[in-house]
Structures are given as structure tokens and as C-alpha cells.
Design a protein around this motif. Sequence first.
Motif, PDB file in Angstrom:
ATOM      1  N   VAL A 233       0.960  -1.375   0.020  1.00 48.75           N
ATOM      2  CA  VAL A 233       0.052  -0.312  -0.244  1.00 48.75           C
ATOM      3  C   VAL A 233       1.204   1.642  -0.278  1.00 48.75           C
ATOM      4  O   VAL A 233       2.000   1.199   0.820  1.00 48.75           O
ATOM      5  CB  VAL A 233      -0.975  -0.311   0.802  1.00 48.75           C
ATOM      6  CG1 VAL A 233      -1.741   0.968   1.544  1.00 48.75           C
ATOM      7  CG2 VAL A 233      -1.954  -0.863   1.343  1.00 48.75           C
ATOM      8  N   VAL A 234       0.767   1.919  -0.937  1.00 46.74           N
ATOM      9  CA  VAL A 234       1.915   2.930  -0.921  1.00 46.74           C
ATOM     10  C   VAL A 234       1.182   4.325  -0.832  1.00 46.74           C
ATOM     11  O   VAL A 234       1.532   5.408  -0.238  1.00 46.74           O
ATOM     12  CB  VAL A 234       1.985   3.696  -2.883  1.00 46.74           C
ATOM     13  CG1 VAL A 234       2.743   2.418  -2.780  1.00 46.74           C
ATOM     14  CG2 VAL A 234       0.879   4.329  -3.918  1.00 46.74           C
ATOM     15  N   ALA A 235      -0.503   4.240  -0.180  1.00 51.50           N
ATOM     16  CA  ALA A 235      -0.916   5.583  -0.043  1.00 51.50           C
ATOM     17  C   ALA A 235      -2.963   4.587  -0.094  1.00 51.50           C
ATOM     18  O   ALA A 235      -3.102   4.183   0.142  1.00 51.50           O
ATOM     19  CB  ALA A 235      -1.308   6.282  -1.154  1.00 51.50           C
ATOM     20  N   GLN A 236      -3.471   5.677   1.332  1.00 54.58           N
ATOM     21  CA  GLN A 236      -4.636   5.156   1.798  1.00 54.58           C
ATOM     22  C   GLN A 236      -5.445   6.592   2.314  1.00 54.58           C
ATOM     23  O   GLN A 236      -4.738   7.034   3.169  1.00 54.58           O
ATOM     24  CB  GLN A 236      -5.213   4.041   2.295  1.00 54.58           C
ATOM     25  CG  GLN A 236      -4.045   3.425   3.703  1.00 54.58           C
ATOM     26  CD  GLN A 236      -4.260   2.112   4.362  1.00 54.58           C
ATOM     27  OE1 GLN A 236      -5.498   2.078   4.033  1.00 54.58           O
ATOM     28  NE2 GLN A 236      -3.927   1.834   5.311  1.00 54.58           N
ATOM     29  N   GLY A 237      -7.106   6.630   2.334  1.00 57.82           N
ATOM     30  CA  GLY A 237      -7.131   7.256   3.446  1.00 57.82           C
ATOM     31  C   GLY A 237      -7.924   7.785   2.482  1.00 57.82           C
ATOM     32  O   GLY A 237      -9.138   7.533   1.578  1.00 57.82           O
ATOM     33  N   GLU A 238      -9.014   8.608   2.890  1.00 63.44           N
ATOM     34  CA  GLU A 238      -9.987   9.312   2.633  1.00 63.44           C
ATOM     35  C   GLU A 238     -10.395  10.004   1.155  1.00 63.44           C
ATOM     36  O   GLU A 238      -8.444  10.720   0.625  1.00 63.44           O
ATOM     37  CB  GLU A 238     -11.007  10.540   3.035  1.00 63.44           C
ATOM     38  CG  GLU A 238     -11.470  10.352   4.448  1.00 63.44           C
ATOM     39  CD  GLU A 238     -12.288  11.618   5.774  1.00 63.44           C
ATOM     40  OE1 GLU A 238     -12.636  11.838   4.662  1.00 63.44           O
ATOM     41  OE2 GLU A 238     -12.436  11.450   6.639  1.00 63.44           O
ATOM     42  N   LEU A 239     -10.716  10.251   0.151  1.00 63.69           N
ATOM     43  CA  LEU A 239     -10.437  10.343  -1.770  1.00 63.69           C
ATOM     44  C   LEU A 239     -10.085  11.881  -1.534  1.00 63.69           C
ATOM     45  O   LEU A 239      -9.452  12.032  -1.925  1.00 63.69           O
ATOM     46  CB  LEU A 239     -11.759  10.196  -2.322  1.00 63.69           C
ATOM     47  CG  LEU A 239     -11.252  10.548  -3.792  1.00 63.69           C
ATOM     48  CD1 LEU A 239     -10.401   9.767  -4.278  1.00 63.69           C
ATOM     49  CD2 LEU A 239     -12.487  10.085  -4.658  1.00 63.69           C
ATOM     50  N   ALA A 240     -11.153  12.760  -0.822  1.00 68.72           N
ATOM     51  CA  ALA A 240     -11.409  13.818  -1.274  1.00 68.72           C
ATOM     52  C   ALA A 240      -9.514  14.418   0.142  1.00 68.72           C
ATOM     53  O   ALA A 240      -9.086  15.455  -0.462  1.00 68.72           O
ATOM     54  CB  ALA A 240     -12.300  14.959  -0.457  1.00 68.72           C
TER      55      ALA A 240
END
Length: 336
Positions: A233-240
Motif C-alpha cells: 500500500v503506497v497511499a490510503q485514506g479519504e479520497l477528498a
Amino acid sequence: MTTSSDLELGAGVDAPAPAPVLAARTRGLRKVYRSAVAVDQVDLDVPAGAVLGMLGPNGSGKTTTIRMLLGLVRPTEGEVELLGRRMPDQAAHALPDVGALVEGPGFHPFLSGRENLRRMAAAEPRLSVSDIPRAVEDALERVGLGAAAHRRYRGYSLGMKQRLGLAGALLVPRRMVVLDEPTNGLDPAGTREIRKIIGELHAEGVTVLVSSHLLAEVEATCTHVAVLHDGSVVAQGELAELLESGSPGLLVSTPDGDLALETLRENRIPGRLVPEGVRADLTAATAPQVVEALVRGGVAVHEVKRERTGLEDLFARLTEHGADGAGLPEVDEVTA
């Protein structure tokens, strides 16, 4: 007057934000096939009630991660929890609440869509025999297969097969639905229908995990995103939040474009003229500092908005950084 709650929290001190409730989580997830590492140290959080889009190039580990999440494959290392249950050991307790369409549906080619779905419904532990016909018809109608339910499965197009697989995932109410490339083979009208179904599930409070390579669909339907590359996983979180964090610009709508640009330069803030006014570079100043400088300089500020990067640009930047081994930008560390 000091209350007991003040003593517990500390007067004047805000209570810490509660940790998000997770529908699924992995920690240190790793899967090795002989000498090939398919998934490597994946820490994934799927917030309850979210629509999380799992993105990644082919071979990034998306489907393998989903299979481990559902208990279809045992991890080489790491931990998996699904709806609060340890997987795969407690799969029997978690999976009745989960509908899934993974790696395309598999049905009997000489049976009709309706007959295939009835066989699947017979294996649902929460469906009585008397409830099966109604559940099957409702699911067929929901995915737009009511008129073609009598046709043999072998005559279905790829898109119709995808719809039937989705109908199987929606036979009973679910707490979570997992969809691996759900729009594969669908025409634009079918894609819009799947988008509508995902929206309905989200409105009902169902957690939806969608694996897709269609960035526009993810941006249109998902509240959260996780980007995988080379099994990690290189990034994750709320899309906005991820999109906002990826944009260092502030768009200022003003009729005083030349004065605004001059004011920015006097305050050593890089900027350039744009059709609606100016664009200020936020690498050298914060948004409040930009607005304060403009107002102090006599600039008529009509509107201010953060410039958003597109998901396609964000995805390309993340995966390109992962491919060349360079350090990832700050946006990659944003979490919900």
C-alpha cells in the motif's frame, strides 16, 4: 463549576477523536507463492460504512489481498480481521454478512440465470426455502437481469455474467460487499447501473470494497481509496483528503488579477495568472497567509478554493514513484 466529565477529560481540553470503526483491517499482510511475493506488508483499513476503492496496476496484489481478506487464501504472514472476526479461522461467523464477487462469477453454463441463482440461494444460511424465490427475483431485478433470467448462462455476455455474479452477492442484506472489477465487460449504461447500486448500498450503511482499474468510476463512487503498487500500500485514506493533499495550489477568483499577482510577488509567494484570477503556490505559504496578503494589498477576493488534483494524476504519481524507487511525496502519508 467543574463537572466530573471535566475532571475526566481535563477542563478546556478537547477529548481525543474516537478511532474509526473498521469493517476490515490487515496488519503486516504478506503472501508468497514459491519465490514470488504477491503481497508484502500490507496494512489496510476499511472504515465501516465507507466505499473504499482499491486501485493498482495489474499485478499489484489487489485480488490476492481481497482473497486473503475473505479467507479464500491463507496469508504467509500477517493478520486479517473481517467484521471483527479473525480470518480465515472465523470465516464461518463473518462471511454470512459479506457478499462478494471476486475474479468473475462461475456458474453452470446449461442452466438459466434464474436457476443458477436459485442454487446459490439454497446455500445461503439466512434464507429459508420459502424465501428463496422472492430473494432471487429481487436480486435479478436489482441488477437489471429480470428480462433475461430465463436464458441459459452460456448465452450471456460478459457484462450479463458480471451482473449475475453481483446478484448473487446481493441475495440477502449484507453488512459488507466486496466487488472485484464489478464493471468488467459492462457498457456505459451497465456501468451507470452498477454505480447506482453502489450508491444505494452506501446510503443503506453497507461497507463496500471495490477493486477497479477505472479511475473515473472510483472517483465518482468512492469515499476512500487505497493504492497498491508492487504488493504494498503506497497511499490510503479519504479520497477528498488525498486529492486535496496532492494539490499545492490555491485558486483565487478576483477581477484584480494583475494587482493580485504583484501582491503575491511582494510577499514572496509564487503565483501566476489564470482565467478567473490568480493561482498561488502553497509550497511557500499557507492558504490563510495568501488570503491575508491579498486582502491587505487591496485585492478584491471573490472566491478562494483549493486546487484539486485528479485521481488519475495522483495515481500516476504514486505508482511512478513506487516504480523508480524514489521517495514518495507527503500525500502518501495521509490517512483517514
